[in-house]
Each structure stands twice: as structure tokens, then as C-alpha cells.
Motif scaffolding. Structure first.
Motif, PDB file in Angstrom:
ATOM      1  N   GLU A 128      13.951  -7.374 -43.500  1.00 38.26           N
ATOM      2  CA  GLU A 128      13.694  -7.915 -42.162  1.00 38.26           C
ATOM      3  C   GLU A 128      14.823  -7.584 -41.199  1.00 38.26           C
ATOM      4  O   GLU A 128      14.634  -7.582 -39.976  1.00 38.26           O
ATOM      5  CB  GLU A 128      13.516  -9.438 -42.233  1.00 38.26           C
ATOM      6  CG  GLU A 128      12.438  -9.889 -43.202  1.00 38.26           C
ATOM      7  CD  GLU A 128      11.072  -9.397 -42.793  1.00 38.26           C
ATOM      8  OE1 GLU A 128      10.805  -9.317 -41.582  1.00 38.26           O
ATOM      9  OE2 GLU A 128      10.256  -9.097 -43.682  1.00 38.26           O
ATOM     10  N   HIS A 153       7.670  -7.617 -36.900  1.00 34.54           N
ATOM     11  CA  HIS A 153       8.861  -7.339 -36.095  1.00 34.54           C
ATOM     12  C   HIS A 153       8.581  -6.345 -34.976  1.00 34.54           C
ATOM     13  O   HIS A 153       9.281  -6.334 -33.963  1.00 34.54           O
ATOM     14  CB  HIS A 153       9.975  -6.808 -36.998  1.00 34.54           C
ATOM     15  CG  HIS A 153      10.734  -7.890 -37.695  1.00 34.54           C
ATOM     16  ND1 HIS A 153      10.219  -8.588 -38.758  1.00 34.54           N
ATOM     17  CD2 HIS A 153      11.967  -8.421 -37.475  1.00 34.54           C
ATOM     18  CE1 HIS A 153      11.097  -9.492 -39.177  1.00 34.54           C
ATOM     19  NE2 HIS A 153      12.160  -9.409 -38.417  1.00 34.54           N
ATOM     20  N   GLY A 175      14.200  -4.854 -38.374  1.00 31.28           N
ATOM     21  CA  GLY A 175      13.648  -5.250 -37.087  1.00 31.28           C
ATOM     22  C   GLY A 175      14.654  -5.985 -36.229  1.00 31.28           C
ATOM     23  O   GLY A 175      14.723  -5.779 -35.003  1.00 31.28           O
ATOM     24  N   PHE A 176      15.462  -6.840 -36.846  1.00 31.09           N
ATOM     25  CA  PHE A 176      16.484  -7.560 -36.082  1.00 31.09           C
ATOM     26  C   PHE A 176      17.544  -6.604 -35.526  1.00 31.09           C
ATOM     27  O   PHE A 176      18.128  -6.854 -34.466  1.00 31.09           O
ATOM     28  CB  PHE A 176      17.153  -8.614 -36.961  1.00 31.09           C
ATOM     29  CG  PHE A 176      16.244  -9.754 -37.330  1.00 31.09           C
ATOM     30  CD1 PHE A 176      15.368 -10.301 -36.414  1.00 31.09           C
ATOM     31  CD2 PHE A 176      16.257 -10.283 -38.609  1.00 31.09           C
ATOM     32  CE1 PHE A 176      14.526 -11.346 -36.739  1.00 31.09           C
ATOM     33  CE2 PHE A 176      15.420 -11.337 -38.960  1.00 31.09           C
ATOM     34  CZ  PHE A 176      14.550 -11.866 -38.026  1.00 31.09           C
ATOM     35  N   ASN A 227      14.825 -15.844 -42.435  1.00 28.74           N
ATOM     36  CA  ASN A 227      14.348 -14.811 -41.514  1.00 28.74           C
ATOM     37  C   ASN A 227      13.084 -15.261 -40.772  1.00 28.74           C
ATOM     38  O   ASN A 227      12.886 -14.921 -39.605  1.00 28.74           O
ATOM     39  CB  ASN A 227      14.067 -13.518 -42.280  1.00 28.74           C
ATOM     40  CG  ASN A 227      15.329 -12.884 -42.825  1.00 28.74           C
ATOM     41  OD1 ASN A 227      16.421 -13.071 -42.285  1.00 28.74           O
ATOM     42  ND2 ASN A 227      15.202 -12.136 -43.907  1.00 28.74           N
ATOM     43  N   LEU A 264       7.732  -8.436 -32.166  1.00 30.72           N
ATOM     44  CA  LEU A 264       8.952  -8.990 -31.570  1.00 30.72           C
ATOM     45  C   LEU A 264       9.604  -7.992 -30.622  1.00 30.72           C
ATOM     46  O   LEU A 264      10.049  -8.363 -29.523  1.00 30.72           O
ATOM     47  CB  LEU A 264       9.931  -9.397 -32.678  1.00 30.72           C
ATOM     48  CG  LEU A 264      11.326  -9.837 -32.217  1.00 30.72           C
ATOM     49  CD1 LEU A 264      11.240 -11.096 -31.361  1.00 30.72           C
ATOM     50  CD2 LEU A 264      12.250 -10.067 -33.414  1.00 30.72           C
ATOM     51  N   LEU A 288      12.725 -15.450 -36.769  1.00 29.94           N
ATOM     52  CA  LEU A 288      11.640 -14.754 -36.083  1.00 29.94           C
ATOM     53  C   LEU A 288      10.841 -15.705 -35.201  1.00 29.94           C
ATOM     54  O   LEU A 288      10.458 -15.373 -34.073  1.00 29.94           O
ATOM     55  CB  LEU A 288      10.726 -14.085 -37.115  1.00 29.94           C
ATOM     56  CG  LEU A 288       9.553 -13.261 -36.574  1.00 29.94           C
ATOM     57  CD1 LEU A 288      10.047 -12.119 -35.693  1.00 29.94           C
ATOM     58  CD2 LEU A 288       8.722 -12.720 -37.720  1.00 29.94           C
ATOM     59  N   TYR A 310      16.169  -5.179 -32.378  1.00 33.73           N
ATOM     60  CA  TYR A 310      16.140  -6.245 -31.373  1.00 33.73           C
ATOM     61  C   TYR A 310      17.535  -6.481 -30.794  1.00 33.73           C
ATOM     62  O   TYR A 310      17.703  -6.591 -29.578  1.00 33.73           O
ATOM     63  CB  TYR A 310      15.583  -7.522 -32.001  1.00 33.73           C
ATOM     64  CG  TYR A 310      15.708  -8.732 -31.104  1.00 33.73           C
ATOM     65  CD1 TYR A 310      14.767  -8.971 -30.108  1.00 33.73           C
ATOM     66  CD2 TYR A 310      16.754  -9.632 -31.265  1.00 33.73           C
ATOM     67  CE1 TYR A 310      14.875 -10.079 -29.286  1.00 33.73           C
ATOM     68  CE2 TYR A 310      16.870 -10.744 -30.449  1.00 33.73           C
ATOM     69  CZ  TYR A 310      15.936 -10.969 -29.456  1.00 33.73           C
ATOM     70  OH  TYR A 310      16.049 -12.058 -28.632  1.00 33.73           O
ATOM     71  N   GLY A 335       5.732  -2.858 -38.412  1.00 37.65           N
ATOM     72  CA  GLY A 335       6.943  -3.626 -38.685  1.00 37.65           C
ATOM     73  C   GLY A 335       7.569  -3.257 -40.016  1.00 37.65           C
ATOM     74  O   GLY A 335       7.596  -2.092 -40.415  1.00 37.65           O
TER      75      GLY A 335
END
Length: 324
Positions: A174, A202, A177-178, A251, A205, A255, A181, A162
Motif C-alpha cells: 500500500e 489507491h 500508492g501513498f 493502511n 485516492l 486511506l 500521493y 491501484g
């Protein structure tokens, strides 16, 4: 006496004005036709059976030496090339036609890198922490695969810690990772996610965000969810540290909500297990809802053939005496 000496000199020593290059070549040719040993005096090139040019040149020198002696004075062709029926010159390196297949002699172009070869099979491999360079490549590959065919599935193989390293140190924001996604959620394709090695934070995720029923995990892979970490503050003022801490908490809440959505667990349950690092093997990850199947060859058949505990007791002759 003077006349006797003058006649041989006139016949044997012609003046330079009456001698030309054409008469010299005529005299040599006439002499070579009379004297058969003249051919041995012509310098013979070495014969190499593997060299077609030298072999042809040697055969011409043996059969008709006058062809080599009577050379054009001003010729545009290279020496001795006109004795061939259809002479061909080798092209310059920039004009050489390149080979179609890859080999060590005539490469068409440098061989493609491994991610490009995997991309040809619609495979996106995440094998590093989610630093900006990795995020940029993954999102670009996802967009490209959707543009190529919006109906074919995309396979994402995950072995990543991550946005942190394995020791917990933060290596990226962060939002990296978003970003992956959100890109996955915008695609029209089915996304098959496979965890190989580790799927932490992440990366877990991303593993859980695959198409329902198409989320897999290797038997010995590990998944782990944890709270986001505050980046190193350094010499940052106290007010800026508070702002960063508030952003990390935001965040974390995001998550938790996304993991609860894809694992189909209550938000409170996910928030509770995320207070400390929560490690999951393949079986626990399946029970928690992170994945749907474990990629173990023949596992489904083996588990289907396993008898229930009551059947094991009956087969072993064990009888339940009391109600414990």
C-alpha cells in the motif's frame, strides 16, 4: 650482308638498357597522337548517368586519354581521384554528420518512447497497477516536471487498479500508492487528474488528490474504493500474519482519512461505504466528491438547457391533483 642485317636490328630493337618507363609512355603518346584509332583501344569504363564519378572518368578518357595513362607511381590519393577539381572522400560511419530530423535513412538517435513524448507535454500517464517500477517512474516524472517549471500545471491521466489487480489479488504494498500521493502533495504545481478507464483503490485516492476544481473523469470511466487486502502469507508464521494484518488495518484507516479529506465526506461515511467494494460511475463519483467535472463535450450546456420537472409537467398539461 652482315652490315645490312645489323642496321635494322639496331633501329627496330633497342636494348633494354636504353629503354625506360618514361620512353615507353612517350612512344605510346606519340603513336596515339598520330593514329586516331588508338583511343578506341583504351578500355572505356561503363557510363552511368547517375554515377558522377564514372561519368567524369568516361569524359576524361574520351577527351584526354594520356591523363589516365600517365598515372603517378607513388601517390597518396586513391586511383583516378586527382582528376576532379576538388576531390572529397566519404567519411567513415563514425564521422558522418547525423541528420537533424527523424527519417528511415539517417536517424539522429533512436526515437523516444511514448512516456517521454507525453512528458514533453507535461502529461503523466498511469496505465498499470502501482507496482514499484510504476511508482518510481511516476514520482521521477513529477519531480522532473516541477524542476522544469514550478508554475505550469501537471496532468495525470489514470487508468489503474491501484495496488491490486482487477481480480483483487495484491500486487504491491500500500505504500506505493501513498508514495505517489505524498509526492503530489509536495509539488508546487497545480495537478489536474483525469480518470480514463478505471481508478481503483489507491488510484482513486490519486484521482481525488488533484487540485480542487481540476479533477476530471471521462463519461464512462469507473472509480472504486475498497479496503486494502492482506498479501499472501504463504508459509509465514501465525505471529507474522497478525503483524501484517495489523499493518493492513493501519493502511485502511489512513486511506479512509485521506479520502474523507479530499472528498469532503465524514470519515464514518467513507469507512461505511468501504466495507465492501464501492463502485462509482462518473455521475456518482462527482456526487461523492471524488471529481469536480465530467469530461463530456457539451454536457454542461446540455444539462443547463434541461428544464425542471415542474416545467415539463406544465408544458405537457399535467396538473397535480393531490399532494403525493
Amino acid at each position: 650482308m652482315a652490315t645490312y642485317l645489323r642496321v635494322p636490328m639496331a633501329t627496330s630493337m633497342p636494348t633494354s638498357s636504353s629503354t625506360s618507363a618514361s620512353s615507353k609512355r612517350r612512344n605510346i603518346r606519340t603513336f596515339c597522337s598520330v593514329n586516331s584509332r588508338c583511343k578506341a583501344k583504351i578500355p572505356m569504363p561503363p557510363i552511368n548517368p547517375k554515377d558522377s564519378f564514372l561519368s567524369k572518368l568516361a569524359s576524361v578518357a574520351t577527351s584526354s586519354p594520356e591523363t589516365l595513362l600517365n598515372r603517378p607511381v607513388n601517390s597518396d590519393t586513391p586511383p583516378f581521384l586527382d582528376i576532379f577539381d576538388s576531390p572529397k572522400l566519404m567519411a567513415s560511419p563514425a564521422q558522418v554528420e547525423r541528420s537533424v530530423s527523424y527519417n528511415e535513412h539517417r536517424p539522429r538517435r533512436p526515437p523516444p518512447d511514448l512516456p517521454s513524448l507525453l512528458l514533453h507535454g507535461r502529461i503523466v500517464y498511469i496505465g498499470m497497477p502501482l507496482v514499484p517500477a510504476v511508482t518510481e517512474l511516476v514520482i521521477a516524472e513529477l519531480m522532473y516536471l516541477q524542476w522544469m517549471d514550478p508554475k505550469e500545471p501537471i496532468f495525470i491521466y489514470i487508468n489503474s487498479t491501484g495496488t491490486t489487480r482487477d481480480d483483487g489479488e495484491t500486487v504491491a504494498m500500500e505504500t506505493e500508492g501513498f508514495a505517489i500521493y505524498d509526492a503530489m502533495m509536495q509539488l508546487k504545481n497545480e495537478i489536474h487528474t483525469v480518470a480514463v478507464g478505471a481508478a481503483t483503490g489507491h488510484a482513486c485516492l490519486i484521482l481525488a488528490a488533484g487540485t480542487k476544481g481540476k479533477r476530471f473523469m471521462m463519461p464512462h470511466a469507473k472509480a472504486m474504493i475498497q479496503q486494502p487486502r492482506v498479501p499472501s502469507s504463504g508459509l509465514m508464521p501465525a505471529s507474522d500474519v497478525i503483524i501484517r494484518a495489523e499493518e493492513v488495518l493501519t493502511n485502511r484507516d489512513t486511506l479512509v482519512k485521506l479520502l474523507a479529506k479530499h472528498t469532503e465526506n465524514p470519515v464514518e461515511t467513507v469507512a461505511t461505504v468501504m466495507r465492501r467494494p464501492f463502485y462509482m460511475d462518473s455521475i456518482k463519483a462527482k456526487e461523492f466528491g471524488v471529481i469536480d467535472k465530467i469530461l463530456w463535450r457539451g454536457q454542461e450546456k446540455v444539462m443547463a438547457d434541461v428544464a425542471a420537472p415542474e416545467d415539463w409537467d406544465k408544458t405537457a398539461g399535467i396538473k397535480v391533483v393531490d399532494g403525493f
